[in-house]
Design an enzyme around this catalytic site. Structure first.
Site, PDB file in Angstrom:
ATOM      1  N   ASP A 297      38.613  44.813  38.654  1.00 40.68           N
ATOM      2  CA  ASP A 297      38.297  43.957  37.500  1.00 40.68           C
ATOM      3  C   ASP A 297      37.392  42.804  37.939  1.00 40.68           C
ATOM      4  OD1 ASP A 297      40.211  42.518  38.853  1.00 40.68           O
ATOM      5  OD2 ASP A 297      41.498  42.148  37.107  1.00 40.68           O
ATOM      6  N   SER A 298      37.110  42.743  39.254  1.00 42.19           N
ATOM      7  CA  SER A 298      36.092  41.809  39.751  1.00 42.19           C
ATOM      8  C   SER A 298      34.731  42.122  39.132  1.00 42.19           C
ATOM      9  CB  SER A 298      35.987  41.891  41.275  1.00 42.19           C
ATOM     10  OG  SER A 298      35.763  43.220  41.691  1.00 42.19           O
TER      11      SER A 298
ATOM     12  N   ASP B  58      41.444  49.422  38.249  1.00 41.02           N
ATOM     13  CA  ASP B  58      42.211  48.178  38.250  1.00 41.02           C
ATOM     14  C   ASP B  58      42.735  47.905  36.848  1.00 41.02           C
ATOM     15  OD1 ASP B  58      43.142  46.048  39.641  1.00 41.02           O
ATOM     16  OD2 ASP B  58      41.192  45.053  39.894  1.00 41.02           O
TER      17      ASP B  58
ATOM     18  N   LYS C  57      45.554  50.318  40.028  1.00 38.41           N
ATOM     19  CA  LYS C  57      45.998  49.174  40.835  1.00 38.41           C
ATOM     20  C   LYS C  57      46.511  48.101  39.888  1.00 38.41           C
ATOM     21  CE  LYS C  57      43.124  45.995  42.890  1.00 38.41           C
ATOM     22  NZ  LYS C  57      43.567  44.755  42.236  1.00 38.41           N
TER      23      LYS C  57
ATOM     24  N   GLU D 290      48.439  43.942  39.882  1.00 38.82           N
ATOM     25  CA  GLU D 290      48.765  42.760  40.687  1.00 38.82           C
ATOM     26  C   GLU D 290      50.244  42.399  40.562  1.00 38.82           C
ATOM     27  OE1 GLU D 290      46.132  39.493  39.750  1.00 38.82           O
ATOM     28  OE2 GLU D 290      44.343  40.707  40.076  1.00 38.82           O
TER      29      GLU D 290
ATOM     30  N   GLU E 213      45.373  40.050  49.362  1.00 43.34           N
ATOM     31  CA  GLU E 213      44.161  39.241  49.169  1.00 43.34           C
ATOM     32  C   GLU E 213      44.401  37.791  49.597  1.00 43.34           C
ATOM     33  OE1 GLU E 213      42.258  39.692  45.365  1.00 43.34           O
ATOM     34  OE2 GLU E 213      40.717  38.218  45.858  1.00 43.34           O
TER      35      GLU E 213
END
Ligand code: KIV
Length: 264
Positions: free
Chosen positions: A44-45, A83, A113, A115, A181
């Site tokens: 999502d970056s 993501d 993925k 978080e 991260e």
């Protein structure tokens, strides 16, 4: 060339170091895949790096599905991980499974993925139980920046204990690998030796099993100030700007198109 799977990525634990990367479209995916990277993350970056948003928070499911489809089309051998964006998995389990399923069924991803550690362990095991491989993400969590900012993790004993617990929880829940991260290298090293899945670091030192990097950062595509943990492997933005300038000059001076470029 091998077609990679989440199971093969998991089996890389203890077999030496490996590199993974992000990609956001068919062109960047094809570059990474042709180079032989085993895992490509549609991060999502892409919000801040490719779409001009200030953070990852405005990125939606529809945006991620669109870009995951493009990465899938550009990629033959690497595992494609999508993501899960902000609020696509936090509201409730049913919605999370449905959204993760969209990435697999509609966009052709191999895994998702998400978080979070201890607080996401139950969801991770539910997804895995339903046939959806999960890459976990612990340490600094960009979707939480409004709450916690971009601070490095692992500076206090409590933080170390809490992130160690996150790593253990996602491993036990069945994640096939975990990203850590922005953590101190000491913490990342401790985690790497304490879990039996590959730990993939970004800004987390050299001791992890794997590394992940944002493709537009390492290729120098954005022209923005990069964090210390990024190494610039190319300067594509400067090269591209000078190529466009040369093209403009050549059009203005009648050099392009030349006989080589014209169909008689
Ligand atoms: O969105 C992303 O690119 C990521 C990586 C930095 C791990 O989450």
């Amino acid at each position: 060339m091998t077609a990679w799977t989440p199971k093969k990525i998991k089996a890389l634990k203890g077999k030496g170091k490996f590199a993974t990367i992000t990609a956001y479209d068919a062109i960047t995916a094809s570059i990474a895949d042709t180079a032989g990277v085993p895992l490509i993350l549609v991060g999502d970056s892409l919000g801040p790096t490719a779409l001009g948003f200030e953070s990852t928070v405005p990125v939606t499911m529809d945006i991620m599905v669109h870009h995951t489809k493009a990465v899938r089309r550009g990629c033959k051998n690497a595992v494609v991980v999508a993501d899960m964006p902000f609020l696509s998995y936090q509201i409730d389990e049913t919605e999370a499974i449905r959204n993760a399923g969209r990435f697999i069924q509609e966009a052709g991803a191999d895994a998702v993925k998400l978080e979070g550690g201890v607080c996401r362990a139950k969801l991770i095991s539910k997804l895995v139980e339903n046939g959806i491989p999960v890459m976990a993400h612990i340490g600094m969590l960009p979707q939480n920046i409004k709450q916690s900012g971009y601070a490095y993790k692992g500076k206090t004993e409590e933080e170390v204990a809490s992130i160690m617990a996150d790593a253990k929880a996602v491993t036990e829940a069945g994640a096939f690998c975990v990203v850590i991260e922005c953590a101190t290298s000491g913490l990342a090293e401790k985690i790497t030796s304490s879990v039996d899945i590959p730990v993939i670091g970004i800004g987390a030192g050299a001791a992890t099993d794997g590394q992940i990097i944002v493709i537009s950062d390492m290729l120098g595509m954005n022209g923005c100030k990069l964090p210390k943990f990024v190494k610039l492997y190319a300067n594509m933005r400067e090269e591209a700007i000078s190529a466009v300038k040369q093209y403009m000059e050549e059009v203005e001076n009648g050099v392009f198109p030349s006989a080589d470029n014209i169909y008689e």
